[in-house]
Scaffold this motif. Structure first.
Motif, mmCIF file in Angstrom:
data_model
loop_
_atom_site.group_PDB
_atom_site.id
_atom_site.type_symbol
_atom_site.label_atom_id
_atom_site.label_comp_id
_atom_site.label_asym_id
_atom_site.label_seq_id
_atom_site.Cartn_x
_atom_site.Cartn_y
_atom_site.Cartn_z
ATOM 1 N N ASN A 29 37.907 -35.088 -15.823
ATOM 2 C CA ASN A 29 37.232 -34.240 -15.107
ATOM 3 C C ASN A 29 38.235 -33.140 -14.540
ATOM 4 O O ASN A 29 37.890 -32.490 -13.594
ATOM 5 C CB ASN A 29 36.053 -34.518 -14.065
ATOM 6 N N SER A 30 39.213 -32.926 -14.817
ATOM 7 C CA SER A 30 40.177 -31.922 -14.306
ATOM 8 C C SER A 30 39.642 -30.730 -15.013
ATOM 9 O O SER A 30 39.347 -30.499 -16.253
ATOM 10 C CB SER A 30 41.682 -32.394 -14.561
ATOM 11 N N TYR A 31 40.018 -29.608 -14.312
ATOM 12 C CA TYR A 31 39.805 -28.248 -15.032
ATOM 13 C C TYR A 31 40.921 -27.370 -14.819
ATOM 14 O O TYR A 31 41.515 -27.294 -13.541
ATOM 15 C CB TYR A 31 38.292 -27.848 -14.583
ATOM 16 N N CYS A 32 40.890 -26.600 -15.483
ATOM 17 C CA CYS A 32 41.981 -25.357 -15.391
ATOM 18 C C CYS A 32 41.742 -24.415 -14.537
ATOM 19 O O CYS A 32 40.682 -23.693 -14.827
ATOM 20 C CB CYS A 32 42.629 -24.908 -16.712
ATOM 21 N N THR A 33 42.251 -23.922 -13.489
ATOM 22 C CA THR A 33 41.768 -22.811 -12.630
ATOM 23 C C THR A 33 42.156 -21.482 -13.062
ATOM 24 O O THR A 33 41.770 -20.287 -12.684
ATOM 25 C CB THR A 33 42.690 -22.783 -11.247
ATOM 26 N N VAL A 38 38.274 -27.888 -19.266
ATOM 27 C CA VAL A 38 37.756 -28.855 -18.944
ATOM 28 C C VAL A 38 38.454 -30.119 -19.569
ATOM 29 O O VAL A 38 38.447 -30.381 -20.835
ATOM 30 C CB VAL A 38 36.667 -29.416 -18.471
ATOM 31 N N TYR A 39 39.113 -31.084 -18.835
ATOM 32 C CA TYR A 39 39.962 -32.262 -19.382
ATOM 33 C C TYR A 39 38.768 -33.324 -19.291
ATOM 34 O O TYR A 39 38.625 -34.050 -18.190
ATOM 35 C CB TYR A 39 41.120 -32.542 -18.778
ATOM 36 N N CYS A 59 46.515 -26.008 -16.612
ATOM 37 C CA CYS A 59 46.532 -26.654 -18.109
ATOM 38 C C CYS A 59 47.870 -26.556 -18.792
ATOM 39 O O CYS A 59 48.449 -25.661 -18.280
ATOM 40 C CB CYS A 59 45.415 -26.266 -18.893
ATOM 41 N N PRO A 60 48.172 -27.257 -19.799
ATOM 42 C CA PRO A 60 49.325 -27.087 -20.280
ATOM 43 C C PRO A 60 49.712 -25.806 -21.136
ATOM 44 O O PRO A 60 50.705 -25.142 -20.871
ATOM 45 C CB PRO A 60 49.512 -28.245 -21.552
ATOM 46 N N ALA A 61 48.420 -25.417 -21.514
ATOM 47 C CA ALA A 61 48.666 -23.894 -22.300
ATOM 48 C C ALA A 61 48.947 -22.867 -21.254
ATOM 49 O O ALA A 61 49.862 -22.066 -21.480
ATOM 50 C CB ALA A 61 47.186 -23.656 -23.191
ATOM 51 N N CYS A 62 48.525 -22.979 -20.089
ATOM 52 C CA CYS A 62 48.541 -21.797 -19.151
ATOM 53 C C CYS A 62 50.163 -22.088 -18.328
ATOM 54 O O CYS A 62 50.702 -21.189 -18.294
ATOM 55 C CB CYS A 62 47.518 -21.880 -17.909
ATOM 56 N N LYS A 63 50.443 -23.304 -18.412
ATOM 57 C CA LYS A 63 51.965 -23.468 -17.929
ATOM 58 C C LYS A 63 52.707 -23.072 -18.952
ATOM 59 O O LYS A 63 53.917 -22.347 -18.416
ATOM 60 C CB LYS A 63 52.104 -25.013 -17.852
ATOM 61 N N LYS A 64 52.677 -23.370 -20.210
ATOM 62 C CA LYS A 64 53.532 -22.662 -21.228
ATOM 63 C C LYS A 64 53.648 -21.167 -21.076
ATOM 64 O O LYS A 64 54.678 -20.501 -21.032
ATOM 65 C CB LYS A 64 53.138 -23.008 -22.397
#
Length: 162
Positions: A29-33, A38-39, A59-64
């Motif tokens: 239930n993690s979500y990307c800000t 949502v995970y 999320c990993p995509a936003c970090k990348k």
């Protein structure tokens, strides 16, 4: 690096267990800000009810995208590209939407346009490959794909002059 010129687009099998440094387990239930995915149960979902959004993360995509770590680069060249730029960019965005429906972490990081070419940076290699394949299917031209030895990084070149 392998080099492959595409005349007939054949099926290409991707390996799932790559050494992506951004892949890891997150609390359920993690979500990307940043992008609001949502995970849930070890999968990233595009749409989920607010009751599932409990742990704010990036999320990993936003970090990348923030760190400019791209796994796919697509180069578009030629007079045809420059003459139909809006139409081609629309096709690219639509292909991203299709891929994100399958895998929420597939995103376009940035699109750089100049007088000679358009360069599209993607968060994973599959998205760059699929966009190149869609351009070839829609407009023909010349498609070249260069995979890294371990299939983590992909460069896709598409060109059409007419």
């Amino acid at each position: 690096m392998r080099r492959e010129k595409i005349k007939m687009l054949s099926y290409l099998k991707f390996t799932e267990d790559s050494d992506d440094p951004y892949r890891c387990e997150y609390p359920n239930n993690s979500y990307c800000t940043e992008c609001d995915i949502v995970y849930i149960d070890k999968n990233w979902k595009l749409k989920a009810d607010n009751e599932f959004k409990k742990n704010p993360i990036v999320c990993p995509a936003c970090k990348k995208i923030k760190e400019e770590y791209y796994e796919g680069i697509l180069y578009l060249k030629g007079n045809f590209v420059l003459g139909r730029k809006d139409e081609i960019l629309n096709l690219i965005r639509n292909e991203e939407k299709k891929q994100r429906a399958r895998t929420a972490l597939s995103k376009i990081g940035k699109i750089v346009e100049n007088a000679e070419e358009i360069v599209v940076y993607t968060t994973n290699d599959r998205l760059a490959y699929r966009i190149g394949k869609a351009l070839f299917k829609a407009y023909k031209g010349e498609l070249t794909i260069r995979w890294s030895d371990d299939n983590i990084f992909t460069r896709v070149y598409w060109e059409r002059n007419d």
